[in-house]
Design an enzyme around this catalytic site. Structure first.
Site, PDB file in Angstrom:
ATOM      1  N   GLU A   1     -13.558  -7.381 -12.332  1.00 19.24           N
ATOM      2  CA  GLU A   1     -13.446  -6.022 -12.127  1.00 19.24           C
ATOM      3  C   GLU A   1     -14.968  -5.528 -12.071  1.00 19.24           C
ATOM      4  O   GLU A   1     -15.688  -5.907 -12.955  1.00 19.24           O
ATOM      5  CB  GLU A   1     -12.562  -5.616 -13.356  1.00 19.24           C
TER       6      GLU A   1
ATOM      7  N   GLY B   1     -16.668  -0.258 -14.654  1.00 21.78           N
ATOM      8  CA  GLY B   1     -17.201  -0.415 -15.725  1.00 21.78           C
ATOM      9  C   GLY B   1     -16.077  -0.614 -16.927  1.00 21.78           C
ATOM     10  O   GLY B   1     -16.326  -0.856 -18.212  1.00 21.78           O
TER      11      GLY B   1
ATOM     12  N   SER C   1      -6.469   0.315  -3.694  1.00 19.86           N
ATOM     13  CA  SER C   1      -6.300   1.439  -2.436  1.00 19.86           C
ATOM     14  C   SER C   1      -7.396   2.340  -2.698  1.00 19.86           C
ATOM     15  O   SER C   1      -7.957   2.579  -3.804  1.00 19.86           O
ATOM     16  CB  SER C   1      -4.927   1.945  -2.241  1.00 19.86           C
TER      17      SER C   1
ATOM     18  N   GLY D   1      -2.537  18.220   2.912  1.00 23.92           N
ATOM     19  CA  GLY D   1      -1.574  17.133   2.427  1.00 23.92           C
ATOM     20  C   GLY D   1      -0.677  17.612   1.401  1.00 23.92           C
ATOM     21  O   GLY D   1      -0.859  17.776   0.288  1.00 23.92           O
TER      22      GLY D   1
ATOM     23  N   LEU E   1       2.551   2.190  -6.073  1.00 24.44           N
ATOM     24  CA  LEU E   1       2.969   2.955  -7.457  1.00 24.44           C
ATOM     25  C   LEU E   1       2.515   1.763  -8.428  1.00 24.44           C
ATOM     26  O   LEU E   1       2.507   0.726  -8.170  1.00 24.44           O
ATOM     27  CB  LEU E   1       4.578   3.200  -7.419  1.00 24.44           C
TER      28      LEU E   1
ATOM     29  N   HIS F   1      25.588  14.450 -26.268  1.00 24.90           N
ATOM     30  CA  HIS F   1      25.617  16.176 -26.391  1.00 24.90           C
ATOM     31  C   HIS F   1      24.738  16.546 -27.319  1.00 24.90           C
ATOM     32  O   HIS F   1      24.916  16.119 -28.113  1.00 24.90           O
ATOM     33  CB  HIS F   1      26.928  16.289 -26.306  1.00 24.90           C
TER      34      HIS F   1
END
Ligand code: FAD
Ligand code: NAI
Length: 467
Positions: free
Chosen positions: A38, A41, A146, A181, A321, A446
């Site tokens: 990775e 940081g 992404s 968008g 997702l 309920h």
């Protein structure tokens, strides 16, 4: 440099987002020697650092502000002198992010996953280079996620023209926020800044918001958001943006071409989608093929065309997702260990965390029509649900779609308070192959919002009780 034993792993995952870190942990649980590369940081990827978690922290905080200003009075709670401490709101968001990313670091230590800090690239068969040092791996997993899609003529500076990352960090409430968008990011972050006092205009290319969402729900969603004061310019495109002394000047045109207009904004949020990110991985040199939309091409076992190299999460096909990435990561680790996990892409829920929330699972009415499937519809409005009335949260409805012949639940779409939680029972129903009658005959406590799900299931056969 030749790899030593300590530089050799069964699995090296590149990217520590929800796909990568879950895959690494599951592989380690199954007894493999695992490293995860990775470059950021902190661990946790887009989701924990600049995505799901900080956005939900701000949605929650801004929701409290909205309640104090506009909702509590209806409950007889009179609050005066409400003011915003934005720095404190951001600080709390930072603490939430920090707790989550540190949590992943703890889990890596607990499961003996080695974090290789730096940028990873594929250096040859079974070889990953991290900032110039080579590591050997039997299995290499690409989980690089992404990035935001750019728009020519709209240059992002993350101050006045921002992506979601900048929109999570604005140090003052913009007078006018223009969102390009009308998708998930635009509506979630647009809602945050609207609640905190900004005027918000959403410019959307298509004739509707959130493409892909069940049309009926999407239309109702647009009405509810309009009632909250968000403004929409549908069928409109942005053709350019110019920074001015005070803000940004946007050029708009009708989507079909033709008449141009100008819109001024203090801040512009560009949110027209995300695209796979594989920068610097060296996929071409490694011979890894991409699909027609620039995503890593994999088969149903997440294997690329190069044996020993796999990919999961946002950089492959499917919804972008976090829970989809996680489930793929878990399934892939189990496949590598020789197990036979199963992942049902038709039962992946998606949620928009606005107020009210929108949640969906399975197919929409439009998809069923396109497939020529005969279906039945059951709907139930929250205005007829006792708990929703007690909460004063009566916007929206539950819609269940079931096969006309078999009664199998094919899809569910919910606009309403806590829809993201309510959808879980329908995801389970689809996963277990339940019928609408199964859901209708399941006893629901309920008074709960879930009773609206039961009533919608009853409504499939025209026997709802409370409408
Ligand atoms: P990512 O989380 O993008 O992680 C990839 C990681 O790989 C990154 O940390 C990156 O630094 C690292 N990396 C990339 N290349 C290299 C390299 N060469 N070497 C080393 N490291 C590398 N999804 C939801 O389900 N629910 C939500 O509420 C939600 N909210 C969102 C809100 C926002 C504002 C955004 C932007 C996204 C949101 N998403 C949400 C989507 C979610 O964040 C992504 O689907 C998810 O993060 C994808 O996980 P991933 O593991 O595939 O990739
Ligand atoms: P999106 O795909 O949800 O929406 C993008 C919108 O922009 C669409 O409505 C599209 O028609 C429109 N658009 C495209 N080009 C345009 C243009 N030139 N001008 C005007 N409109 C244009 O993408 P978004 O909102 O950027 O989010 C990216 C992804 O991140 C989501 O698809 C989702 O996978 C993930 N995400 C998920 C969240 C969640 O699960 N709650 C929250 C935030 C992001």
């Amino acid at each position: 440099m030749s790899a030593t034993v300590s530089d050799s792993f069964d699995v090296i995952v590149i990217g520590a987002g929800p796909g990568g870190y879950v895959c690494a942990i599951r592989a380690a649980q199954l007894g493999m020697k695992v490293a995860c590369v990775e470059k950021r940081g902190t661990l946790g990827g887009t989701c924990l650092n600049v995505g799901c978690i900080p956005s939900k922290a701000l949605l929650h905080s801004s929701g409290h502000f909205e309640e104090a200003n506009h909702k509590l009075a209806a409950h007889g709670v009179i609050v005066s002198g409400v003011s915003l401490d934005l720095a404190k709101m951001h600080a709390r968001k930072g603490e939430v992010v920090s707790a989550n990313v540190k949590g992943v670091e703890f889990l890596f230590k607990k499961n003996k996953v080695t974090w290789l800090k730096g940028t990873g690239s594929i250096a040859g068969p079974g070889k990953v280079a991290v900032d110039g040092k080579d590591y050997a791996a039997k299995h290499i997993i690409i989980a690089t996620g992404s990035e935001s899609v750019p728009l020519p003529g709209v240059e992002v500076d993350e101050k006045r023209i921002v992506t979601s990352t900048g929109a999570l960090e604005l140090d003052k409430v913009p007078g006018h926020l223009v969102v390009i968008g009308g998708g998930v990011i635009g509506l979630e972050l647009g809602s945050v800044w609207k609640r905190l006092g900004a005027e918000v205009t959403v410019v959307e290319f298509l004739d509707r918001l959130t493409p892909g969402m069940d049309n009926e729900i999407s239309k109702q969603f647009e009405r509810v958001l309009s009632k909250q004061g968000l403004k929409f310019k549908l069928k409109t495109k942005v053709t350019g943006a110019t920074l001015t002394k005070d803000g940004v000047e946007l050029k708009l045109a009708s989507a079909a071409g033709g008449a141009e207009e100008t819109l001024t904004a203090d801040v512009v949020l560009l949110a027209i989608g995300r695209r796979p990110f594989m920068g610097g991985l060296g996929l071409e040199a490694a011979g890894v093929k991409l699909d027609e939309r620039g995503r890593v091409h994999v088969d149903q076992h997440f294997v690329t065309n190069v044996p020993g190299i796999y990919a999961i999460g946002d950089c492959i096909a499917g919804p972008m997702l976090a829970h989809k990435a996680e489930d793929e990561g878990m399934a892939l680790a189990e496949m590598i260990a020789g197990q036979k996990p199963h992942l049902n892409y038709n039962a992946i829920p998606s949620v928009v965390y606005t107020s009210p929330e929108v949640a969906s699972v399975g197919e929409t009415e439009e998809q069923l029509k396109a497939r020529g499937v005969a279906y039945k519809v059951g709907k139930f409005p929250f205005t007829a649900n006792g708990r929703a009335r007690a909460m004063n949260e009566t916007d929206g409805f539950v819609k269940i779609l079931a096969d006309a012949k078999t009664d199998l639940v094919l899809g569910a779409h919910i606009l309403g308070a806590d829809a993201g939680t309510l959808i879980a029972e329908i995801a389970l129903a689809i996963e277990f192959g339940a019928s609408s009658e199964d859901v209708a005959r399941t006893c629901h406590a309920h008074p709960t919002l879930n009773e609206a799900v039961k009533e919608a299931a009853l409504a499939v056969e025209g026997r709802a009780i409370h409408i």
